[in-house]
Design an enzyme around this catalytic site. Structure first.
Site, mmCIF file in Angstrom:
data_model
loop_
_atom_site.group_PDB
_atom_site.id
_atom_site.type_symbol
_atom_site.label_atom_id
_atom_site.label_comp_id
_atom_site.label_asym_id
_atom_site.label_seq_id
_atom_site.Cartn_x
_atom_site.Cartn_y
_atom_site.Cartn_z
ATOM 1 N N ASN A 145 -39.520 40.945 33.955
ATOM 2 C CA ASN A 145 -40.053 39.581 33.937
ATOM 3 C C ASN A 145 -40.003 38.998 32.528
ATOM 4 O OD1 ASN A 145 -40.439 39.467 36.643
ATOM 5 N ND2 ASN A 145 -42.568 40.137 36.572
ATOM 6 N N SER B 36 -47.852 42.454 38.227
ATOM 7 C CA SER B 36 -46.614 42.019 37.582
ATOM 8 C C SER B 36 -46.865 41.396 36.227
ATOM 9 C CB SER B 36 -45.854 41.007 38.437
ATOM 10 O OG SER B 36 -46.480 40.694 39.613
ATOM 11 N N HIS C 13 -44.605 49.378 39.182
ATOM 12 C CA HIS C 13 -44.306 47.990 39.526
ATOM 13 C C HIS C 13 -43.071 47.910 40.419
ATOM 14 C CE1 HIS C 13 -43.006 43.736 38.106
ATOM 15 N NE2 HIS C 13 -43.744 43.664 39.190
ATOM 16 N N GLU D 157 -40.533 49.640 37.865
ATOM 17 C CA GLU D 157 -40.915 49.842 36.468
ATOM 18 C C GLU D 157 -42.148 50.746 36.446
ATOM 19 O OE1 GLU D 157 -39.608 45.668 34.316
ATOM 20 O OE2 GLU D 157 -41.559 45.757 35.271
HETATM 21 P P1 NAD Z 1 -50.703 39.154 48.730
HETATM 22 O O1 NAD Z 1 -51.543 37.973 48.447
HETATM 23 O O2 NAD Z 1 -49.637 39.072 49.765
HETATM 24 O O3 NAD Z 1 -51.647 40.376 49.114
HETATM 25 C C1 NAD Z 1 -52.803 40.726 48.441
HETATM 26 C C2 NAD Z 1 -53.736 41.417 49.413
HETATM 27 O O4 NAD Z 1 -54.841 41.969 48.692
HETATM 28 C C3 NAD Z 1 -54.321 40.486 50.466
HETATM 29 O O5 NAD Z 1 -54.065 41.012 51.763
HETATM 30 C C4 NAD Z 1 -55.816 40.485 50.175
HETATM 31 O O6 NAD Z 1 -56.623 40.406 51.356
HETATM 32 C C5 NAD Z 1 -55.996 41.815 49.500
HETATM 33 N N1 NAD Z 1 -57.175 41.894 48.651
HETATM 34 C C6 NAD Z 1 -57.697 40.953 47.851
HETATM 35 N N2 NAD Z 1 -58.787 41.447 47.212
HETATM 36 C C7 NAD Z 1 -58.981 42.718 47.660
HETATM 37 C C8 NAD Z 1 -59.919 43.727 47.387
HETATM 38 N N3 NAD Z 1 -60.892 43.529 46.525
HETATM 39 N N4 NAD Z 1 -59.793 44.923 48.016
HETATM 40 C C9 NAD Z 1 -58.790 45.143 48.897
HETATM 41 N N5 NAD Z 1 -57.879 44.197 49.190
HETATM 42 C C10 NAD Z 1 -57.950 43.003 48.579
HETATM 43 O O7 NAD Z 1 -50.100 39.573 47.317
HETATM 44 P P2 NAD Z 1 -48.760 40.380 47.008
HETATM 45 O O8 NAD Z 1 -47.659 39.419 46.845
HETATM 46 O O9 NAD Z 1 -48.619 41.506 47.945
HETATM 47 O O10 NAD Z 1 -49.091 40.936 45.541
HETATM 48 C C11 NAD Z 1 -49.920 42.046 45.331
HETATM 49 C C12 NAD Z 1 -49.731 42.531 43.913
HETATM 50 O O11 NAD Z 1 -48.366 42.856 43.694
HETATM 51 C C13 NAD Z 1 -50.091 41.527 42.855
HETATM 52 O O12 NAD Z 1 -50.633 42.205 41.769
HETATM 53 C C14 NAD Z 1 -48.750 40.927 42.467
HETATM 54 O O13 NAD Z 1 -48.725 40.426 41.162
HETATM 55 C C15 NAD Z 1 -47.868 42.147 42.576
HETATM 56 N N6 NAD Z 1 -46.450 41.851 42.804
HETATM 57 C C16 NAD Z 1 -46.071 40.859 43.644
HETATM 58 C C17 NAD Z 1 -44.720 40.610 43.834
HETATM 59 C C18 NAD Z 1 -44.273 39.530 44.773
HETATM 60 O O14 NAD Z 1 -43.129 39.075 44.652
HETATM 61 N N7 NAD Z 1 -45.081 39.127 45.715
HETATM 62 C C19 NAD Z 1 -43.771 41.390 43.166
HETATM 63 C C20 NAD Z 1 -44.192 42.430 42.339
HETATM 64 C C21 NAD Z 1 -45.545 42.641 42.165
#
Ligand code: NAD
Length: 722
Positions: free
Chosen positions: A504, A433, A454, A466
């Protein structure tokens, strides 16, 4: 006389005419002016015949009966005088009424979508028969466009299915299935598609014998049989419900209700006139124009391939690997699975993977009708889902999406490690994001096959996606990502790489300003109230608690660092995060979320934390000033986004804001709203706030538009690569 191009006549039996509506070269039938003229000439001729027992109206397009009026024609008359709208309604009434005065039985044989003007036309027929195909739907979606049925729908529906059913259908705008329509009393029969015509013919024969249709015709000319008590009760209940749903921001449902409550007490002719007069108040109103814009935005998005050229075709995506099984990864996997893709879900941690897999299975096995998990579905979907900690399995996937934690070094390690394992023609994407796609592409062997996809949280619910285009991203990668998102039922918007991408970046000024207002002593409730009055689904402070204060702080820091001339961040967020107040997820943020129902409640502790950070004296800003403070910086930033060519058209900004942030549809979108107010007026509105900083200074483009009296929607900037 020769058949008109849209209508075909045939005679399955010598005294029964089948009138088939089938617009040439169109996927759907719409009631344009020319089609209405065509129907009128058909009726001129058929009414004069003495030898007919029945007329059956049917569509030549399977699954498509009539999709409603021609909305593009509406656009040309929106600014016309009210009398013209009244006349447009009367014309429809006169034409459709001929279905209920013809010297023969009229039956509509409905297969597929029958909505809007189509539903009105069939409600003037003596009888209706439905095909039981799942595509069959009956509905009056007009309120979703800020109007109500104006070709007799408010008059005929209560006379056929009763006032209560009619009110529910017309004020909600929701369509119903053939089974529901039968249960309500719309139809005489519901049969498989192949037997539709035979059933309609049988109905003509029955009516010919019983003459029941003539009694119904007479009855429907008069008022509806309903007691004053029933009327009063229904009116009060429906009006309370509608007011709660529309918050006074969408006038059409209430207007439809009032028209029906009065109309059922009148004879049909007077009720039709009442409907026409009421329609003139809604047609062309600002809300009608805004909602039409949202309709056309959505329509244009369906046709947008993401690039200008038609030459590049998307690759087919049948399998996807999602790396990272957290909230987003699980959401993307579940949504892909539901659209019948083969899915691999991977995480480096076994416990996280197990949790993620469970989230996916819970989502895909949920049966909306029974509101329960369905074991059969879980089994059916799990056959196409592989959950593994061994990411190497992705070698067979058409698309790989990285959704690991938001840390640049972790993401880069994952991307560079996985790229060589992928098929050479597969596409790689990131769900970041905040991290520029350009930076993540460094170190990749094929940055042309890399982009951002995204998704928004929760993936299941949020329509917007996006598609982020980096400098090296190829057209083929963009069209493929766009097509993949559409296959998932999403609305993709292509955005050039840049801090915060589109949504954002435009939320930052709004969210940041909310904190500045708190610093100036404006109460939390006043800030949230102003945003909600403007039409946002929740206030910015409530939104902080939902997003998570730590996440918001991190994203805010990235964006403030990117645009230091306009945004500085506030001391409030770090203070709350420091105090362990992360928002809903920790039970405490700006509000307390610890009561039983999980509702946000004001928390006196927050006042204590805020006091030292506030300017002192209580602010005396009016609701209007708070609204200006929240939304004008967002608008100035949107003008900059267009100016920098990050998106291709003002429409993309509006799709992003409506479907990514809940920006009020009744305002038509952020830039549509600005166009309605006018650039010159916006520049005037900004002046009193100029001393607050550059975020309130019109950008070059906004200044130009104000000077030339132009609209954002008139700009046709093509910004991505040709
Ligand atoms: P999260 O913390 O819920 O999940 C991340 C996962 O990635 C975890 O399960 C972790 O174990 C895993 N992980 C970490 N390092 C790893 C690796 N090297 N190999 C494989 N797995 C690995 O996070 P999230 O909220 O799901 O966010 C994930 C992505 O999506 C981020 O880039 C975030 O910016 C983006 N995002 C989040 C949101 C939101 O509202 N949560 C919205 C849009 C985009």
């Amino acid at each position: 006389m020769a058949d008109s191009p849209t209508f075909r006549r045939s005679f399955p039996e010598p005294d029964i005419v089948v009138l088939t509506i089938d617009m040439p070269n169109k996927g759907a039938n719409v009631l344009s002016g020319a089609v209405l003229d065509g129907l009128s000439s058909e009726l001129d001729e058929l009414e004069g015949r003495q030898d007919l027992a029945g007329l059956i109206l049917i569509s030549g397009k399977p699954g498509q009966f009539i999709a409603g009026a021609d909305l593009r024609e509406f656009l040309t008359s929106l600014a016309g005088p009210k009398e013209k709208t009244v006349e447009m309604c009367r014309r429809g009434h006169r034409l459709f009424a001929r279905m209920s005065t013809a010297p023969f039985v009229t039956v509509a044989a409905i297969d597929g979508i029958c909505v809007g003007g189509g539903a009105e036309l069939v409600s003037f027929c003596d009888r209706r028969v439905f095909s039981d195909h799942p595509s069959t739907q009956l509905g009056f979606p007009e309120v979703k466009l800020g109007i109500y049925p104006g070709w007799g729908g408010t008059v005929r529906a209560p006379r056929i299915v009763g006032l209560s059913n009619a009110v529910e259908m017309i004020t909600s705008g929701e369509s119903i299935s053939a089974t529901e329509a039968m249960a309500m009393g719309w139809g005489s029969d519901c049969v498989p598609r192949e037997r539709l015509l035979a059933s309609a013919i049988a109905i003509v024969r029955d009516e010919q014998k019983s003459k029941a249709y003539l009694a119904d015709r007479r009855r429907r000319q008069g008022p509806v049989d309903i007691t004053e008590t029933e009327l009063g009760f229904l009116g009060a209940a429906a009006s309370g419900y509608i007011q709660q749903q529309t918050k006074g921001q969408y006038p059409a449902p209430l207007a439809a209700l009032e028209t029906m409550l009065q109309g059922v007490q009148l004879d049909s002719a007077a009720a039709l006139e009442l409907e026409a007069q009421g329609m003139a108040e809604l047609f062309g109103s600002p809300v009608n124009q805004a909602l039409l814009n949202v309709f056309f935005l959505t329509d244009a998005n369906k046709k947008d391939r993401g690039i200008a050229s038609d030459a590049v075709k998307p690759k087919e995506i049948r399998s996807v690997t999602v790396i990272g099984a957290g909230i987003m990864g699980a959401g993307i996997a579940a949504t892909s699975l539901k659209r019948d893709l083969q899915v691999v879900l991977s995480d480096s941690r076994a416990d996280a993977l197990e949790r993620g897999e469970q989230l996916v299975l819970d989502e895909v096995s949920f049966n909306r009708e029974t509101k329960r998990k369905d074991a059969d579905r879980a089994i059916q979907y799990s056959a196409r889902l592989t959950a593994t900690t061994v990411a190497e399995i992705l070698a067979s996937s058409d698309l790989v999406i990285e959704a690991v934690i938001e840390k640049e070094e972790v993401k880069r390690e994952v991307l560079t490690r996985l790229e060589p394992l992928m098929r050479p023609d597969a596409i790689l994407a990131t769900n970041t994001s905040t991290i520029p796609v350009t930076r993540l592409a460094k170190g990749l062997k094929s940055p042309d096959r890399f982009c951002g996809i995204h998704f928004f949280n929760p993936v299941r619910k949020m329509k917007l996606v996006e598609v982020i285009r980096g400098p090296a991203t190829s057209d083929e990668t963009v069209v493929t990502a766009v097509q993949y998102a559409k296959n998932l039922g999403k609305m993709p918007v292509v955005v050039l790489d840049g801090p915060g991408f589109l949504v954002n970046r435009l939320l930052l000024p709004y969210m940041d300003e909310a904190l500045k207002l708190l610093e100036e002593g404006v109460p939390i409730e006043a800030v949230d109230k102003a945003a909600k009055r403007f039409g946002m689904p929740m206030g910015p402070i409530e939104l902080y608690d939902m997003v998570g204060l730590d996440t918001a702080l991190y994203a805010g820091n990235v964006l403030c660092a990117a645009f230091p001339d306009r945004f500085s961040g506030s001391r409030i967020l770090p203070a709350l995060v420091e105090a362990g107040r992360m928002g809903q997820k920790s039970g405490r943020g700006f509000f307390s979320h610890q009561n039983k129902k999980g509702r946000a409640a004001p928390d006196p502790e927050v006042a204590k934390l805020l006091d030292p950070l506030r300017a002192g004296a209580k602010s005396s800003l009016s609701n209007e000033q708070i609204t200006d403070r929240l939304f004008l910086p967002m608008l100035v930033e949107a003008a900059r986004v267009l100016e920098e060519g990050l998106v291709r058209h003002a429409r993309d900004v509006d799709i992003g804001m409506i479907f990514g942030t809940g920006f009020p549809p009744f305002r038509g979108g952020l830039l549509f709203w600005a166009d309605t107010v006018g650039a010159a007026k916006i520049v005037e509105m900004l002046k009193p706030y100029a001393a607050l900083g550059k975020r309130f200074i019109p950008s070059e483009l906004l200044t130009e538009l104000a000077r030339d009296q132009q609209k954002f929607y008139d700009l046709n900037r093509r910004t991505t690569k040709p």
